[in-house]
Design a protein around this motif. Sequence first.
Motif, PDB file in Angstrom:
ATOM      1  N   UNK A   1       0.822  -1.221   0.000  1.00 35.01           N
ATOM      2  CA  UNK A   1       0.000   0.000   0.000  1.00 35.01           C
ATOM      3  C   UNK A   1       0.854   1.269   0.000  1.00 35.01           C
ATOM      4  N   UNK A   2       2.064   1.177   0.524  1.00 39.86           N
ATOM      5  CA  UNK A   2       2.960   2.333   0.458  1.00 39.86           C
ATOM      6  C   UNK A   2       3.343   2.636  -0.984  1.00 39.86           C
ATOM      7  N   UNK A   3       3.417   1.578  -1.804  1.00 42.33           N
ATOM      8  CA  UNK A   3       3.678   1.777  -3.225  1.00 42.33           C
ATOM      9  C   UNK A   3       2.425   2.299  -3.928  1.00 42.33           C
ATOM     10  N   UNK A   4       1.294   1.642  -3.727  1.00 46.02           N
ATOM     11  CA  UNK A   4       0.081   2.003  -4.480  1.00 46.02           C
ATOM     12  C   UNK A   4      -0.512   3.341  -4.038  1.00 46.02           C
ATOM     13  N   UNK A   5      -0.634   3.539  -2.731  1.00 44.25           N
ATOM     14  CA  UNK A   5      -1.230   4.781  -2.230  1.00 44.25           C
ATOM     15  C   UNK A   5      -0.215   5.913  -2.167  1.00 44.25           C
ATOM     16  N   UNK A   6       1.052   5.561  -1.906  1.00 39.33           N
ATOM     17  CA  UNK A   6       2.094   6.567  -1.752  1.00 39.33           C
ATOM     18  C   UNK A   6       2.833   6.869  -3.043  1.00 39.33           C
ATOM     19  N   UNK A   7       3.688   5.948  -3.459  1.00 42.44           N
ATOM     20  CA  UNK A   7       4.479   6.152  -4.668  1.00 42.44           C
ATOM     21  C   UNK A   7       3.593   6.443  -5.882  1.00 42.44           C
ATOM     22  N   UNK A   8       2.508   5.666  -6.016  1.00 41.54           N
ATOM     23  CA  UNK A   8       1.715   5.734  -7.243  1.00 41.54           C
ATOM     24  C   UNK A   8       0.680   6.855  -7.233  1.00 41.54           C
ATOM     25  N   UNK A   9      -0.340   6.720  -6.406  1.00 45.12           N
ATOM     26  CA  UNK A   9      -1.466   7.661  -6.511  1.00 45.12           C
ATOM     27  C   UNK A   9      -1.167   9.031  -5.888  1.00 45.12           C
ATOM     28  N   UNK A  10      -0.322   9.062  -4.846  1.00 48.42           N
ATOM     29  CA  UNK A  10       0.012  10.352  -4.228  1.00 48.42           C
ATOM     30  C   UNK A  10       1.112  11.068  -4.992  1.00 48.42           C
ATOM     31  N   UNK A  11       2.299  10.439  -5.054  1.00 51.04           N
ATOM     32  CA  UNK A  11       3.459  11.143  -5.592  1.00 51.04           C
ATOM     33  C   UNK A  11       3.534  11.123  -7.119  1.00 51.04           C
ATOM     34  N   UNK A  12       3.240  10.016  -7.761  1.00 49.34           N
ATOM     35  CA  UNK A  12       3.329   9.982  -9.223  1.00 49.34           C
ATOM     36  C   UNK A  12       2.215  10.776  -9.884  1.00 49.34           C
ATOM     37  N   UNK A  13       0.976  10.618  -9.376  1.00 52.63           N
ATOM     38  CA  UNK A  13      -0.176  11.203 -10.053  1.00 52.63           C
ATOM     39  C   UNK A  13      -0.836  12.354  -9.303  1.00 52.63           C
ATOM     40  N   UNK A  14      -0.406  12.605  -8.068  1.00 55.06           N
ATOM     41  CA  UNK A  14      -0.963  13.705  -7.279  1.00 55.06           C
ATOM     42  C   UNK A  14      -2.492  13.653  -7.258  1.00 55.06           C
TER      43      UNK A  14
END
Length: 372
Positions: A55-68
């Motif tokens: 979830x740190x990847x999906x919610x953090x790296x992906x949806x938060x940081x990559x796509x804002x």
Amino acid sequence: METIMNKPPIIWLNLSLFVLTLGGAITLVPWRAITHGFDAVEWVAFVVLVFYSGLSITAGYHRLWSHKAYKANAVVRFFYALGGALALQNSALHWSSDHRVHHKHVDNNDKDPYSANMGFWYSHIGWMLREYQAHRYHDYNNVRDLQNDTIVMWQHKHYLLLTILMNVGLPALLGWFHGDVLSMLLLAGLARLVLVHHCTFFINSLAHIWGSQPYTDKNTARDNPLLAFLTYGEGYHNFHHIFENDYRNGIHWWDYDPTKWLIKGLSWCGLAGDLRKVPQERIESAKLQMQLKRSQHRIAGHKDAEELLESLQLEYERLKQQLLAYYEAKKELLEARRAELCVKELSPKVAELKNRLRLAQQNWASVTAACR
């Protein structure tokens, strides 16, 4: 075809990491299970760390940081940074840079870092084993916004130390408290790492090969509920590639998308905000466009093709008109309620447009059925 001599140089650190972790997971973990066994505490730690790192990847790296797709409190971002190190998929800065390039140049073999058109092996793991695009490791111009995030830059600067602390130190500490360091390292450390690695990699590979394309066929991305189950909701990939800034991937309440649930839960607690959602009319219009395209393709060559195409286009235009009218009226009603205005006149209008939309959808279903 590339010759062996012309292939980019091997990234030995990455190759060694993947070979050793996979080799250890398929030999040492079963050996420990047979000779010693794993107890309930170790399995609970395994599951918790799987979800934490994933979830740190999906919610953090992906949806938060990559796509804002939303904004998150500093405490949440800090835990994402630690969980991302636990997932061992490079820093958030580097991961996001790669991912933004992927979306900008999806399926372009020269520019997409993990183009699915290069085959399953390449998009799954091969792209990380050789320096196909060496500039990836120093060109972060597309993530300048993230360079203003002190937590992202702190993690990027101390990434190696954090990965050791999270992947070795954390499981060892849990094992020390529990009284069995080796079992915890093997199950909650090694097996968990390999599982999260390859489930995440499936999004770059399988999610561009296996599944449906209800929203767009302009790229290889596909929706696959099974992959969504393995990747905390990321498997609804066809939706994601056309609506990348939506904080959801699974848009229906029944879609398995724990990443979406986590983000929504954080917003209820005041730890996240500005959750971005694509207007429903845009989603429905994209689906309708794909249905039209598929029906037109099926009609080609039919003896009554011209008549069917005319009827299909007519019903498509009617349905699209009713769709836009309904959602526009619905939006107007919602705004009136927010402003605490009188909605007595608007409510019947929305109800009437909803009925017309249902009728248009029924007619559309009949016409498309005739095209099969």
